[in-house]
Design a protein around this motif. Structure first.
Motif, PDB file in Angstrom:
ATOM      1  N   VAL A  54       0.841  -1.202   0.000  1.00  0.00           N
ATOM      2  CA  VAL A  54       0.000   0.000   0.000  1.00  0.00           C
ATOM      3  C   VAL A  54       0.871   1.246   0.000  1.00  0.00           C
ATOM      4  CG1 VAL A  54      -1.815   1.267   1.215  1.00  0.00           C
ATOM      5  CG2 VAL A  54      -1.836  -1.234   1.211  1.00  0.00           C
ATOM      6  N   LEU A  55       1.930   1.219   0.769  1.00  0.00           N
ATOM      7  CA  LEU A  55       2.855   2.353   0.818  1.00  0.00           C
ATOM      8  C   LEU A  55       3.483   2.598  -0.553  1.00  0.00           C
ATOM      9  CD1 LEU A  55       4.265   4.433   2.613  1.00  0.00           C
ATOM     10  CD2 LEU A  55       5.913   2.657   3.247  1.00  0.00           C
ATOM     11  N   MET A  56       3.901   1.539  -1.219  1.00  0.00           N
ATOM     12  CA  MET A  56       4.466   1.669  -2.565  1.00  0.00           C
ATOM     13  C   MET A  56       3.447   2.256  -3.535  1.00  0.00           C
ATOM     14  SD  MET A  56       7.698   0.547  -2.812  1.00  0.00           S
ATOM     15  CE  MET A  56       7.885  -0.020  -4.510  1.00  0.00           C
ATOM     16  N   HIS A  57       2.207   1.797  -3.453  1.00  0.00           N
ATOM     17  CA  HIS A  57       1.165   2.286  -4.360  1.00  0.00           C
ATOM     18  C   HIS A  57       0.894   3.779  -4.144  1.00  0.00           C
ATOM     19  CE1 HIS A  57      -2.529   2.419  -6.702  1.00  0.00           C
ATOM     20  NE2 HIS A  57      -3.116   2.982  -5.659  1.00  0.00           N
ATOM     21  N   VAL A  58       0.770   4.182  -2.875  1.00  0.00           N
ATOM     22  CA  VAL A  58       0.446   5.581  -2.590  1.00  0.00           C
ATOM     23  C   VAL A  58       1.608   6.495  -2.954  1.00  0.00           C
ATOM     24  CG1 VAL A  58      -0.166   7.229  -0.783  1.00  0.00           C
ATOM     25  CG2 VAL A  58      -1.201   4.950  -0.782  1.00  0.00           C
ATOM     26  N   LEU A  59       2.808   6.117  -2.561  1.00  0.00           N
ATOM     27  CA  LEU A  59       3.967   6.937  -2.908  1.00  0.00           C
ATOM     28  C   LEU A  59       4.156   7.015  -4.420  1.00  0.00           C
ATOM     29  CD1 LEU A  59       6.607   5.883  -0.228  1.00  0.00           C
ATOM     30  CD2 LEU A  59       5.603   8.148  -0.509  1.00  0.00           C
TER      31      LEU A  59
END
Length: 319
Positions: free
Chosen positions: A19-24
């Motif tokens: 999720v962090l990778m997607h948002v960033l």
């Protein structure tokens, strides 16, 4: 968020990392690198993921941390309910302590400016009295091998940061929920989904949770916020729910009826003790609250989603 910031996310294909990778990635304001133990999971672009193998003291991070400004370390040996290894503490230490500190030392050598470590509220302990929430500066009191390994990693990172000047940010989340969640929360979802009557309709405890979207938002705030440097932050949704309220919220988000029978908590506790299920009873009947006021004040932050919104987003995205 500052421009031209190069960020490394470890555990990039895990529950938090993906999720962090997607948002960033969607914000486009950072040069993003992900590192994972195994191949990429669904929903994560393979182009910027590097497979580094198992996380331990021997993992070679040098090629991955070159030129990185900020490391966000989400990779870990997660809490396991029925651990079958001969020495769980040794295994947790191998990954969560030795692996973390080896990464941090290699990050220092590469000139990384800030290291964000995703720890656990289990560093604080397993339970709170109603109305007495955990705070970031409380005396640590881990009760299991996983919590102890996270505390030891924190202590090692603090020592390294003090010696080298690398900025350290520690985030301790309570139970995290979201699409693809596993463990206790997933088990609860399955019970509600099956429509089984549950004897949990009269539980008046208080437990703090954090939705994956709120946690990721907090992590991103810590990437370059000046006040985050060398701080410990507790994460949470800012709302504490009883087990009864949580089950009703899950059922509502799923569009299912909540079939809850009002059995007194004392009777459930007695039955669980007889069956050797005291730990399970503690999670269902006991309280665990976290105080995020310091997090909000120092970072000028508030959780962007309520628990109700987080649950709804959880099931909307999983359908």
């Amino acid at each position: 968020m500052a421009e031209r910031c190069k960020v490394l996310v470890t555990g990039a294909t895990g529950f938090i990392g993906r999720v962090l990778m997607h948002v960033l990635g969607s914000r486009g304001k950072v040069c993003l690198i992900g590192a994972a133990r195994r191949q990429v999971s669904e929903g994560v672009s393979e182009s910027n993921i590097k497979c580094v193998g198992n996380l331990d003291a021997l993992t070679n991070w040098s090629p991955t941390v070159i030129g990185v400004d900020v490391v966000i370390h989400t990779a870990a040996r997660a809490h396991i309910m029925k651990d079958e290894v001969a020495d769980p503490l040794a295994e947790y230490r191998r990954v969560n302590v030795d692996g973390t500190l080896s990464l941090a030392r290699q990050a220092v050598a590469a000139g990384v400016k800030r290291f964000i470590f995703i720890s656990s509220i289990k560093v604080n302990g397993e339970a709170t009295a109603n109305g007495k929430a955990f705070c970031a500066d409380d005396e640590p009191a881990p009760k299991d091998a996983y919590g102890l390994s996270k505390l030891e990693a924190e202590q090692g990172l603090m020592k390294l940061a003090a010696e080298t000047g690398m900025e350290l940010v520690i985030i301790r989340p309570p139970l995290i929920y979201g699409p693809g969640v596993k463990g206790n929360f997933a088990s609860m979802i399955k019970l509600v989904e099956k429509g089984l009557p549950l004897p949990l309709g009269a539980i008046h405890n208080k437990r703090s949770l954090v939705g994956i979207d709120n946690l990721v938002d907090l992590i991103i705030r810590c990437i370059d916020h000046p006040a985050a440097a060398n701080q410990v932050f507790l994460a949470g949704d800012g709302e504490d729910l009883s087990t009864t309220e949580l089950l009703r919220g899950v059922a509502k988000a799923m569009g299912k009826p909540a079939r809850l029978i009002p059995v007194p908590a004392g009777l459930l506790q007695f039955g669980a003790t007889l069956l050797g299920k005291k730990a399970m009873a503690q999670r269902l009947l006991g309280s665990l609250q976290v105080d995020i006021s310091r997090t909000c004040e120092l970072l000028d932050w508030k959780p962007p989603y309520t628990v109700q919104e987080g649950l709804r987003r959880c099931f909307e995205r999983s359908n």
